[in-house]
Design a protein around this motif. Sequence first.
Motif, PDB file in Angstrom:
ATOM      1  N   MET A   1       0.822  -1.171   0.000  1.00  0.00           N
ATOM      2  CA  MET A   1       0.000   0.000   0.000  1.00  0.00           C
ATOM      3  C   MET A   1       0.877   1.249   0.000  1.00  0.00           C
ATOM      4  SD  MET A   1      -2.398   1.554   3.009  1.00  0.00           S
ATOM      5  CE  MET A   1      -0.973   2.104   3.916  1.00  0.00           C
ATOM      6  N   LYS A   2       0.517   2.231  -0.787  1.00  0.00           N
ATOM      7  CA  LYS A   2       1.179   3.530  -0.808  1.00  0.00           C
ATOM      8  C   LYS A   2       0.064   4.561  -1.014  1.00  0.00           C
ATOM      9  CE  LYS A   2       4.837   3.696  -3.234  1.00  0.00           C
ATOM     10  NZ  LYS A   2       5.717   3.744  -4.382  1.00  0.00           N
ATOM     11  N   THR A   3      -0.190   5.368   0.028  1.00  0.00           N
ATOM     12  CA  THR A   3      -1.278   6.334  -0.004  1.00  0.00           C
ATOM     13  C   THR A   3      -0.746   7.733   0.256  1.00  0.00           C
ATOM     14  OG1 THR A   3      -2.747   4.646   0.922  1.00  0.00           O
ATOM     15  CG2 THR A   3      -3.527   6.913   1.005  1.00  0.00           C
ATOM     16  N   PHE A   4      -1.133   8.684  -0.588  1.00  0.00           N
ATOM     17  CA  PHE A   4      -0.714  10.073  -0.382  1.00  0.00           C
ATOM     18  C   PHE A   4      -1.134  10.530   1.009  1.00  0.00           C
ATOM     19  CE2 PHE A   4      -1.913  14.554  -0.290  1.00  0.00           C
ATOM     20  CZ  PHE A   4      -0.708  15.153  -0.600  1.00  0.00           C
ATOM     21  N   HIS A   5      -0.216  11.245   1.699  1.00  0.00           N
ATOM     22  CA  HIS A   5      -0.535  11.771   3.024  1.00  0.00           C
ATOM     23  C   HIS A   5      -0.437  13.301   3.074  1.00  0.00           C
ATOM     24  CE1 HIS A   5      -0.300  12.585   7.347  1.00  0.00           C
ATOM     25  NE2 HIS A   5      -1.058  11.512   7.439  1.00  0.00           N
ATOM     26  N   HIS A   6       0.657  13.885   2.561  1.00  0.00           N
ATOM     27  CA  HIS A   6       0.803  15.338   2.595  1.00  0.00           C
ATOM     28  C   HIS A   6       1.957  15.790   1.710  1.00  0.00           C
ATOM     29  CE1 HIS A   6       3.803  14.210   5.754  1.00  0.00           C
ATOM     30  NE2 HIS A   6       4.470  15.247   5.258  1.00  0.00           N
ATOM     31  N   ILE A   7       2.063  17.119   1.559  1.00  0.00           N
ATOM     32  CA  ILE A   7       3.261  17.714   0.974  1.00  0.00           C
ATOM     33  C   ILE A   7       3.938  18.517   2.077  1.00  0.00           C
ATOM     34  CG2 ILE A   7       2.403  17.770  -1.388  1.00  0.00           C
ATOM     35  CD1 ILE A   7       1.958  20.779  -1.029  1.00  0.00           C
ATOM     36  N   GLY A   8       5.254  18.556   2.063  1.00  0.00           N
ATOM     37  CA  GLY A   8       6.017  19.278   3.070  1.00  0.00           C
ATOM     38  C   GLY A   8       6.749  20.436   2.429  1.00  0.00           C
ATOM     39  N   LEU A   9       6.638  21.605   3.066  1.00  0.00           N
ATOM     40  CA  LEU A   9       7.285  22.801   2.549  1.00  0.00           C
ATOM     41  C   LEU A   9       8.227  23.396   3.590  1.00  0.00           C
ATOM     42  CD1 LEU A   9       4.205  24.579   0.927  1.00  0.00           C
ATOM     43  CD2 LEU A   9       5.915  23.138  -0.199  1.00  0.00           C
ATOM     44  N   PRO A  10       9.524  23.485   3.271  1.00  0.00           N
ATOM     45  CA  PRO A  10      10.456  24.149   4.175  1.00  0.00           C
ATOM     46  C   PRO A  10      10.099  25.639   4.292  1.00  0.00           C
ATOM     47  CG  PRO A  10      11.642  22.880   2.522  1.00  0.00           C
ATOM     48  CD  PRO A  10      10.210  22.919   2.103  1.00  0.00           C
ATOM     49  N   THR A  11      10.264  26.182   5.488  1.00  0.00           N
ATOM     50  CA  THR A  11       9.968  27.586   5.723  1.00  0.00           C
ATOM     51  C   THR A  11      10.902  28.137   6.797  1.00  0.00           C
ATOM     52  OG1 THR A  11       8.231  29.175   6.311  1.00  0.00           O
ATOM     53  CG2 THR A  11       8.201  27.064   7.469  1.00  0.00           C
ATOM     54  N   ASP A  12      11.047  29.447   6.809  1.00  0.00           N
ATOM     55  CA  ASP A  12      11.796  30.119   7.869  1.00  0.00           C
ATOM     56  C   ASP A  12      10.843  30.778   8.864  1.00  0.00           C
ATOM     57  OD1 ASP A  12      14.297  29.472   6.786  1.00  0.00           O
ATOM     58  OD2 ASP A  12      14.284  31.232   5.483  1.00  0.00           O
ATOM     59  N   GLU A  13       9.544  30.704   8.586  1.00  0.00           N
ATOM     60  CA  GLU A  13       8.540  31.350   9.417  1.00  0.00           C
ATOM     61  C   GLU A  13       7.901  30.359  10.384  1.00  0.00           C
ATOM     62  OE1 GLU A  13       5.658  33.358   7.022  1.00  0.00           O
ATOM     63  OE2 GLU A  13       7.196  34.193   5.712  1.00  0.00           O
ATOM     64  N   SER A  14       7.641  30.831  11.593  1.00  0.00           N
ATOM     65  CA  SER A  14       6.925  30.031  12.585  1.00  0.00           C
ATOM     66  C   SER A  14       5.449  29.937  12.184  1.00  0.00           C
ATOM     67  CB  SER A  14       7.062  30.694  13.956  1.00  0.00           C
ATOM     68  OG  SER A  14       6.346  29.968  14.912  1.00  0.00           O
ATOM     69  N   HIS A  15       4.834  28.775  12.448  1.00  0.00           N
ATOM     70  CA  HIS A  15       3.415  28.564  12.146  1.00  0.00           C
ATOM     71  C   HIS A  15       2.708  28.061  13.394  1.00  0.00           C
ATOM     72  CE1 HIS A  15       3.411  29.089   7.723  1.00  0.00           C
ATOM     73  NE2 HIS A  15       4.688  28.756   7.848  1.00  0.00           N
ATOM     74  N   PRO A  16       1.450  28.445  13.581  1.00  0.00           N
ATOM     75  CA  PRO A  16       0.708  27.984  14.757  1.00  0.00           C
ATOM     76  C   PRO A  16       0.665  26.458  14.839  1.00  0.00           C
ATOM     77  CG  PRO A  16      -0.533  29.660  13.564  1.00  0.00           C
ATOM     78  CD  PRO A  16       0.651  29.296  12.713  1.00  0.00           C
ATOM     79  N   GLY A  17       0.771  25.944  16.052  1.00  0.00           N
ATOM     80  CA  GLY A  17       0.640  24.505  16.270  1.00  0.00           C
ATOM     81  C   GLY A  17       1.866  23.688  15.904  1.00  0.00           C
ATOM     82  N   GLU A  18       3.025  24.325  15.752  1.00  0.00           N
ATOM     83  CA  GLU A  18       4.233  23.568  15.410  1.00  0.00           C
ATOM     84  C   GLU A  18       4.564  22.551  16.506  1.00  0.00           C
ATOM     85  OE1 GLU A  18       7.106  26.605  12.956  1.00  0.00           O
ATOM     86  OE2 GLU A  18       6.957  26.882  15.126  1.00  0.00           O
ATOM     87  N   TYR A  19       5.157  21.453  16.070  1.00  0.00           N
ATOM     88  CA  TYR A  19       5.605  20.384  16.965  1.00  0.00           C
ATOM     89  C   TYR A  19       7.103  20.205  16.729  1.00  0.00           C
ATOM     90  CZ  TYR A  19       6.362  15.633  18.674  1.00  0.00           C
ATOM     91  OH  TYR A  19       6.856  14.545  19.325  1.00  0.00           O
ATOM     92  N   PHE A  20       7.896  20.084  17.800  1.00  0.00           N
ATOM     93  CA  PHE A  20       9.342  19.947  17.665  1.00  0.00           C
ATOM     94  C   PHE A  20       9.739  18.478  17.599  1.00  0.00           C
ATOM     95  CE2 PHE A  20      13.769  20.069  19.330  1.00  0.00           C
ATOM     96  CZ  PHE A  20      14.310  20.867  18.337  1.00  0.00           C
ATOM     97  N   VAL A  21      10.491  18.114  16.550  1.00  0.00           N
ATOM     98  CA  VAL A  21      11.021  16.763  16.393  1.00  0.00           C
ATOM     99  C   VAL A  21      12.477  16.802  16.836  1.00  0.00           C
ATOM    100  CG1 VAL A  21      11.467  14.855  14.807  1.00  0.00           C
ATOM    101  CG2 VAL A  21       9.460  16.317  14.459  1.00  0.00           C
ATOM    102  N   GLU A  22      12.749  16.247  17.999  1.00  0.00           N
ATOM    103  CA  GLU A  22      14.071  16.334  18.622  1.00  0.00           C
ATOM    104  C   GLU A  22      15.176  15.712  17.755  1.00  0.00           C
ATOM    105  OE1 GLU A  22      16.759  17.646  21.216  1.00  0.00           O
ATOM    106  OE2 GLU A  22      14.629  17.924  21.619  1.00  0.00           O
TER     107      GLU A  22
END
Length: 112
Positions: A1-22
Amino acid sequence: MKTFHHIGLPTDESHPGEYFVEDTKVWVTDPRKHPYKVEYLRFEPDSPVTGPVRNLPHVAYRVDDIQAELLGEQVLIEPFEPSPNFTVAFILKDGAVIEFMKFENESDLPWR
């Protein structure tokens, strides 16, 4: 199975609800909360992530077997667990960055 989930865009701006991946020192948003399934990634200056994953957008797919998807591919980031029961890996395919995600339930994703 291979199902589309999202697109990821690099940014320099903070966005609401960010989660930190250590592990990768990157702030990410929850693409499930975006109307077009966009995930924003904001890398800390000392993030170990370099090259295409840091500089280019990516397309993410949910898969059943990450190891099978990596066979014969140019692996940019080997599989790792940003949270329990959630594994990701990145490849470069035809100049595009692809993320593979393995999880059982959406609740396994780190975004809360």
